[in-house]
Design an enzyme around this catalytic site. Structure first.
Site, PDB file in Angstrom:
ATOM      1  N   SER A  22       1.060  -1.463   0.123  1.00  0.00           N
ATOM      2  CA  SER A  22      -0.023   0.157  -0.289  1.00  0.00           C
ATOM      3  C   SER A  22       0.934   1.183   0.035  1.00  0.00           C
ATOM      4  CB  SER A  22      -0.825   0.173   0.995  1.00  0.00           C
ATOM      5  OG  SER A  22       0.121  -0.247   2.389  1.00  0.00           O
ATOM      6  N   ASN A 109      -1.082  -2.149  13.497  1.00  0.00           N
ATOM      7  CA  ASN A 109      -1.459  -1.976  13.308  1.00  0.00           C
ATOM      8  C   ASN A 109      -2.000  -1.018  14.973  1.00  0.00           C
ATOM      9  OD1 ASN A 109      -2.647  -4.227  13.018  1.00  0.00           O
ATOM     10  ND2 ASN A 109      -3.313  -5.746  14.540  1.00  0.00           N
ATOM     11  N   HIS A 155     -39.871  24.142  -6.975  1.00  0.00           N
ATOM     12  CA  HIS A 155     -40.410  22.887  -8.455  1.00  0.00           C
ATOM     13  C   HIS A 155     -39.271  23.298  -9.438  1.00  0.00           C
ATOM     14  CE1 HIS A 155     -42.261  21.015  -5.858  1.00  0.00           C
ATOM     15  NE2 HIS A 155     -43.170  22.200  -5.423  1.00  0.00           N
ATOM     16  N   SER A 276     -15.577  25.131 -26.593  1.00  0.00           N
ATOM     17  CA  SER A 276     -16.011  23.663 -27.410  1.00  0.00           C
ATOM     18  C   SER A 276     -15.040  23.948 -28.154  1.00  0.00           C
ATOM     19  CB  SER A 276     -17.408  24.613 -28.338  1.00  0.00           C
ATOM     20  OG  SER A 276     -17.874  23.167 -28.867  1.00  0.00           O
ATOM     21  N   LYS A 282     -19.549  29.020 -27.992  1.00  0.00           N
ATOM     22  CA  LYS A 282     -19.601  28.394 -26.613  1.00  0.00           C
ATOM     23  C   LYS A 282     -18.918  28.872 -25.289  1.00  0.00           C
ATOM     24  CE  LYS A 282     -22.106  26.033 -26.010  1.00  0.00           C
ATOM     25  NZ  LYS A 282     -22.160  23.936 -26.178  1.00  0.00           N
ATOM     26  N   GLU A 289     -19.282  22.396 -13.570  1.00  0.00           N
ATOM     27  CA  GLU A 289     -20.018  20.695 -14.233  1.00  0.00           C
ATOM     28  C   GLU A 289     -19.260  19.945 -13.643  1.00  0.00           C
ATOM     29  OE1 GLU A 289     -21.882  22.314 -18.407  1.00  0.00           O
ATOM     30  OE2 GLU A 289     -20.011  21.386 -18.010  1.00  0.00           O
TER      31      GLU A 289
END
Length: 467
Positions: A22, A109, A155, A276, A282, A289
């Site tokens: 690890s 541990n 809504h 874009s 764009k 995002e």
């Protein structure tokens, strides 16, 4: 030969070394591992378990190893499996048999339990600071938009008039709760497990409280079995980070909507937008995002942690090695999202005219008109029915409520008088909501002052203990 290899007659296969190692994940805890080892060996000396001479030699060698690591002079080996065994191997190579005394009265541990707690304490403080920085952006943007009228939504339909500052302060409340959850989580991380050894402590007369003080922990864990098998604090932090990302994602969703031509409430700065490859017109809100998208991986890490731990018998099991990659990824993700989200927000342009213009669509003053009737003695449900009929009339006649003549208004209720037009004005509607938690400029300014004071207190007098 591995440090635990005495019982084995064969070396582990290369395939197992790769699978078992690890170091590629936990190498980031080198500082915590070395700091914990220095505290441990200092305690061993104080308790006369090893000599002061040996302790000093080990401590100085560990400090040299730390310097070598930070100067990129060390190579970690997957044959040594993890950061704990790598550091110990380097120590033995440097000072010989004396280095083998370091692991007296401890196990990997409790060592790994210590390291992860120390590391998470540091990262909780870092993330908390990033949350405060984002709150400062909200405070500044809120100050600038106390009277920037916009529609509030339910809504995703226009509902009632609010201000942009009022909307921003909703996220401020979310991030305050996030900060407070981290403060609370910190309390449970801040307990020192070293001395629990493998699961049943040790026959040596060690001083766990001394190690606690040396490493600036608040308390010592109370049960050695739980100490090495507990990962509740990792899961709790993963949950807290998931909530931070959920809040950022909700905010991102609104920014994405507001930047669309359908809303045009915000314009993002060119530095925090992309274009874009095919459509030259764009301007995409990629920061928002990506934050929205990265939320899913943080949720996934939380569910993976819960699943790893769900059926493990006590005490330590190798499954628990999986905790670090998951929580580290969540930490890294949140730490990457918070600063860039704040920078994007800080540099955006608020299209105040478009926000206000949107208030004149969707009958967002209908509730105010119903309240007007109620204040004249009409029961609310009757007023609600009257306003529903008025809205239907306006839709059929392509009118707004404020465009209705007094004669038209009286056709629905004789109670209406000329003062009704003051009620219908969206600015008056917002200012009339002068209730704690409301959008009036008075209430928002009070809330902004409260936030400013909150940030000052948290910045100067953090509840996170830092030695």
């Amino acid at each position: 030969m591995k440090l635990w290899g005495g019982r084995f007659e064969k070396d582990t296969s290369e395939e197992l070394n790769d699978f078992n190692s690890s170091i590629h994940v936990d190498s980031r805890m080198y500082l915590e591992d070395i700091s914990g080892s220095i505290a441990h060996v200092t305690m061993l000396s104080k308790c006369n378990i090893i000599s002061k001479k040996d302790s000093d030699l080990i401590v100085n060698a560990l400090k040299e190893i730390l310097m070598d690591i930070e100067e990129n002079k060390c190579r970690f080996s997957k044959d040594a499996e993890d950061i704990h065994m790598n550091i110990e191997t380097l120590l033995i190579e440097k000072i010989g048999d004396v280095g083998k005394k370091l692991h007296t009265a401890r196990s990997r541990n409790d060592q790994v339990a210590l390291d992860i707690r120390m590391y998470l304490k540091k990262e909780i403080r870092n993330i908390s600071e990033l949350l405060l920085n984002l709150q400062k952006v909200l405070l500044d943007l809120g100050r600038e938009n106390v009277k920037t009228i916009m529609p509030g939504y339910t809504h995703l339909q226009r509902a009632q008039g609010i201000t942009f500052s009022h909307h921003l302060m909703a996220y401020s409340e979310m991030f305050k709760r996030d900060y407070e959850r981290l403060e609370d989580c910190y309390k449970r991380v801040n307990s020192m497990p070293l001395g629990s050894a493998a699961l049943a402590t040790t026959t040596y007369s060690i001083d766990r409280n001394l190690v606690k003080e040396l490493l600036d922990f608040e308390s010592v864990t109370k049960n050695s079995i739980d100490s090495v098998s507990d990962r509740d604090f990792v899961i709790e932090l993963a949950n807290d980070l998931s909530l931070i990302m959920m809040h950022l994602s909700r905010f991102s969703e609104e920014i994405i909507l507001w930047c669309s031509s359908e809303f045009s409430f915000l314009s993002l700065d060119d530095e925090y937008s992309t274009g874009s490859s095919i459509m030259p017109q764009k301007k995409n809100p990629d920061v928002a995002e990506l934050v929205r998208g990265k939320t899913g991986r943080v949720y996934g890490n939380l569910m993976a942690l819960l699943t790893v731990m769900k059926a493990l018998p006590l005490a330590y099991n190798k499954d628990m090695q999986e905790d670090k990659e998951l929580i580290f990824d969540s930490i890294d993700t949140v730490k990457s999202c918070l600063p860039i989200f704040g920078a994007m927000l800080k540099t955006c342009k608020v299209n105040k005219d478009n926000m206000k213009k949107a208030c004149y669509e969707g009958f967002i003053n209908a509730t105010d008109l119903a309240d007007y009737l109620c204040k004249q003695g009409i029961p609310f449900r009757d007023a609600h029915k009257i306003l529903g009929e008025m809205v239907s009339y306006c839709i059929n006649n392509e009118k707004k409520l404020e465009e209705l003549s007094l004669s038209e208004l009286k056709d629905f209720s004789k109670i209406f008088n000329n003062d009704v037009y003051e009620v219908l004005d969206v600015n008056n509607s917002v200012e009339a909501r002068d209730i704690i938690g409301g959008p009036s400029s008075k209430q928002i300014n009070l809330l902004l002052d409260e936030l400013e004071n909150y940030l000052k207190i948290k910045s100067e007098h953090s509840n996170f203990k830092i030695k």
